[in-house]
Design a protein around this motif. Structure first.
Motif, short mmCIF file in Angstrom:
data_model
loop_
_atom_site.label_atom_id
_atom_site.label_comp_id
_atom_site.label_asym_id
_atom_site.label_seq_id
_atom_site.Cartn_x
_atom_site.Cartn_y
_atom_site.Cartn_z
N GLU A 41 0.88 -1.11 -0.02
CA GLU A 41 0.04 0.05 0.01
C GLU A 41 1.01 1.22 -0.04
O GLU A 41 0.56 2.32 -0.72
N ASP A 42 1.93 1.29 0.79
CA ASP A 42 2.76 2.38 0.83
C ASP A 42 3.51 2.75 -0.62
O ASP A 42 3.83 3.78 -1.00
N ALA A 43 3.90 1.70 -1.20
CA ALA A 43 4.57 1.64 -2.68
C ALA A 43 3.61 2.30 -3.60
O ALA A 43 4.04 3.10 -4.49
N LYS A 44 2.27 2.09 -3.31
CA LYS A 44 1.49 2.56 -4.34
C LYS A 44 1.19 4.11 -3.95
O LYS A 44 1.34 5.03 -4.81
N ARG A 45 1.38 4.54 -2.65
CA ARG A 45 1.29 6.13 -2.51
C ARG A 45 2.54 6.70 -3.05
O ARG A 45 2.53 7.72 -3.31
N SER A 46 3.63 6.16 -2.45
CA SER A 46 5.07 6.58 -2.84
C SER A 46 5.63 6.61 -3.97
O SER A 46 6.44 7.54 -4.45
N GLY A 47 5.25 5.50 -4.78
CA GLY A 47 5.95 5.27 -6.08
C GLY A 47 7.38 4.88 -5.88
O GLY A 47 7.97 4.67 -6.94
N GLY A 48 7.52 4.56 -4.31
CA GLY A 48 9.03 4.09 -4.39
C GLY A 48 9.16 2.60 -3.94
O GLY A 48 8.29 1.65 -4.31
N GLY A 49 10.36 2.29 -3.36
CA GLY A 49 10.34 0.50 -2.99
C GLY A 49 10.80 0.26 -4.48
O GLY A 49 11.55 0.49 -5.37
N GLU A 50 10.80 -1.17 -4.24
CA GLU A 50 11.40 -2.13 -5.41
C GLU A 50 10.18 -3.18 -5.50
O GLU A 50 9.72 -3.60 -4.57
N ALA A 51 9.74 -3.42 -6.71
CA ALA A 51 8.87 -4.58 -7.19
C ALA A 51 7.48 -4.44 -6.35
O ALA A 51 6.77 -5.41 -5.95
N GLY A 52 7.15 -3.18 -6.28
CA GLY A 52 5.72 -2.95 -5.41
C GLY A 52 5.73 -2.90 -4.08
O GLY A 52 4.63 -2.83 -3.33
N LEU A 53 6.89 -2.83 -3.51
CA LEU A 53 6.94 -2.92 -1.97
C LEU A 53 7.78 -1.77 -1.49
O LEU A 53 9.05 -1.59 -1.76
N ASP A 54 7.29 -1.01 -0.51
CA ASP A 54 8.14 -0.07 0.04
C ASP A 54 8.05 -0.21 1.84
O ASP A 54 6.99 0.21 2.04
N PHE A 55 9.28 -0.30 2.25
CA PHE A 55 9.00 -0.43 3.77
C PHE A 55 9.52 0.81 4.48
O PHE A 55 9.77 0.69 5.52
N ASP A 56 9.85 1.60 3.74
CA ASP A 56 10.46 2.89 4.22
C ASP A 56 9.79 3.69 5.22
O ASP A 56 9.97 3.93 6.31
N PRO A 57 8.29 3.71 4.78
CA PRO A 57 7.29 4.61 5.70
C PRO A 57 7.40 3.79 7.06
O PRO A 57 6.87 4.37 7.98
N LEU A 58 7.37 2.45 6.90
CA LEU A 58 6.95 1.59 8.03
C LEU A 58 7.99 1.96 9.11
O LEU A 58 8.01 1.92 10.48
N LEU A 59 9.21 1.93 8.72
CA LEU A 59 10.42 1.92 9.73
C LEU A 59 10.80 3.61 9.94
O LEU A 59 11.81 3.67 10.75
N ALA A 60 10.36 4.55 9.20
CA ALA A 60 10.84 5.75 9.31
C ALA A 60 10.95 6.26 10.77
O ALA A 60 11.69 7.32 10.96
N GLY A 61 9.93 5.93 11.64
CA GLY A 61 10.13 6.63 12.97
C GLY A 61 11.22 6.46 13.68
O GLY A 61 11.29 7.06 14.71
N VAL A 62 11.92 5.47 13.55
CA VAL A 62 13.19 5.24 14.39
C VAL A 62 14.35 5.69 13.70
O VAL A 62 15.41 5.77 14.39
N LYS A 63 14.35 6.22 12.59
CA LYS A 63 15.63 6.87 12.09
C LYS A 63 16.21 8.07 12.51
O LYS A 63 17.57 8.01 12.77
N PRO A 64 15.44 8.71 13.36
CA PRO A 64 16.28 10.05 13.98
C PRO A 64 17.11 9.42 15.30
O PRO A 64 18.23 9.98 15.51
N VAL A 65 16.82 8.14 15.73
CA VAL A 65 17.53 7.39 16.75
C VAL A 65 18.80 6.69 16.23
O VAL A 65 19.93 6.78 16.42
N ILE A 66 18.36 5.68 15.29
CA ILE A 66 19.11 4.69 14.80
C ILE A 66 20.39 5.42 14.00
O ILE A 66 21.49 4.86 13.94
N SER A 67 20.07 6.34 13.21
CA SER A 67 21.05 7.02 12.46
C SER A 67 22.26 7.72 13.14
O SER A 67 23.13 8.04 12.52
N LYS A 68 21.81 7.98 14.36
CA LYS A 68 22.66 8.82 15.28
C LYS A 68 23.80 7.91 15.78
O LYS A 68 24.76 8.46 16.25
N ALA A 69 23.42 6.62 15.87
CA ALA A 69 24.76 5.78 16.61
C ALA A 69 25.88 5.58 15.63
O ALA A 69 25.61 5.80 14.35
N ASP A 70 26.97 5.58 16.16
CA ASP A 70 28.24 5.11 15.56
C ASP A 70 28.06 3.57 14.96
O ASP A 70 28.75 3.42 13.83
#
Length: 388
Positions: free
Chosen positions: A50-79
């Motif tokens: 469903e998210d791939a339909k909205r975003s036009g992103g992902g691969e082969a009709g699947l986009d998990f980025d919106p599902l996981l985006a909420g933790v990026k501000p923490v995870i991306s800050k770790a070394d």
């Protein structure tokens, strides 16, 4: 190819075998973020479609980025950020399978890399669900996107190898071990395909990592009983052996699918279970949607690595089930999303009170389980404030 090993350890006063001199209070520092099980149930695949339909992103009709985006501000800050990839992946177009023999979209790995994960443990009771072919496909995919891995192997030679990752000038090794699946036991001739729990083998691997120059060694371990918020007796006994018979610096636990305590045992931090990072069980319990990101800061001192431990509560938001033609409550969750609970409570916007109450429950409940073996008294385990 070699298994990429990256991790960081959470132990106060654990001696390092490095020949490099310590530099005292002004020595090297680095941070590690570690989270719980990544378990892609069919409902999450449907959400990604469903998210791939909205975003036009992902691969082969699947986009998990919106599902996981909420933790990026923490995870991306770790070394160094470590996930636990519980299952093998299939081809981008499928077919996919859920419980009990998982085969999940490889697109989830790209999204894990995208939110900031550097490496993943891959030893679990589901590693061999679809045989050696799927083990190889999973590791090949992780190599292709630059996501490290430890715990499973494509060849016998790879199974014996340990690769050291340099994190801010510190050589860090990551080991991953699991119990064997009773549903799909690995054939004896391929028993090397993933690491089975053995104190002796863990000790041998840690010693090998030290000989290769590792200054810090982290262990991911798939253990315990599902859906229990307290560690089992075998978990406690194994944790005692690991923290007395090896030089492992930090133990990161998975498999329970719910949060269990973090405890400093014999000077070494043990996170018995960080819960689920992301999952959508067929019968959600509330507890299975709650998880923890462990945040560990290592500081070099004259006597070894001084480690502080903090945490950040997460929750998988699930839309309410409604009958045909029935409207969901005003302000209800609309999509499956992994969220940072503290971030939402600090900036709730116009969310209705009943949703805020759910986030407060998740925060209070995970705190209670984390602290249940005395962590605050041991070393002041605290909630993480978002890094700058």
């Amino acid at each position: 190819m070699t298994v990429t090993a990256a991790c960081a350890v959470l132990t106060a006063g654990c001696a390092s075998t490095s020949s490099e001199p310590r530099s005292g209070a002004g020595g090297r520092t680095f941070t590690v973020a570690a989270a719980g099980d990544v378990l892609v149930h069919p409902e999450l695949v449907d959400q990604a479609a469903e998210d791939a339909k909205r975003s036009g992103g992902g691969e082969a009709g699947l986009d998990f980025d919106p599902l996981l985006a909420g933790v990026k501000p923490v995870i991306s800050k770790a070394d160094l950020a470590i996930c636990h990839m519980e299952t093998p992946v299939g081809e981008p177009e499928g077919p996919f399978e859920g419980y009990p023999e998982f085969l999940v979209p490889p697109q989830i790995l790209t999204s894990l890399k995208g939110v900031g994960y550097d490496t993943c443990s891959t030893a679990s009771n589901h590693t061999f669900d679809h045989g050696l072919k799927s083990v190889r496909r999973t590791l090949d995919t992780m190599d292709r996107i630059g996501l490290g891995h430890s715990g499973s192997a494509r060849t016998r030679a790879e199974a014996d190898d340990i690769t050291i990752r340099t994190v801010k000038g510190v050589k860090v090794a990551h080991l991953s071990y699991s119990w064997e699946s009773f549903l799909n036991p690995t054939p004896e001739k391929q028993s090397w395909a993933f690491n089975r729990i053995s104190t002796k083998q863990i000790r041998t691997a840690e010693e090998q990592a030290r000989r290769q120059g590792a200054e810090v060694v982290i262990l991911s371990v798939h253990w315990g009983l599902e859906h229990y918020n307290e560690p089992s007796l075998p978990q406690l006994k194994l944790a005692e052996r690991i923290t007395t018979e090896t030089g492992i610096d930090l133990v990161i636990g998975h498999h329970a699918h719910v949060v269990q305590p973090i405890q400093k045992l014999n000077g070494t931090w043990v996170a018995f279970s960080l819960g689920n990072q992301v999952a959508r069980h067929s019968s959600p319990t509330g507890l299975t949607e709650e998880g923890v990101i462990g945040w560990f800061e290592f500081r070099e001192t004259d006597s070894g690595w001084d480690v502080s431990a903090r945490h950040r509560t997460t929750l998988v938001d699930i839309p309410p089930e409604t009958e045909v033609g029935e409207k969901a409550p005003e302000g209800a969750v609309e999509d499956l999303r992994l969220v940072d609970v503290r971030q939402i409570l600090d900036d709730p916007g116009d969310l209705p009170e009943y949703r805020l109450a759910r986030y407060r429950l998740a925060l209070d409940r995970t705190h209670g389980y984390l602290y249940n073996r005395g962590a605050p008294a041991d070393d002041g385990l605290a909630e993480l404030s978002l890094p700058d």
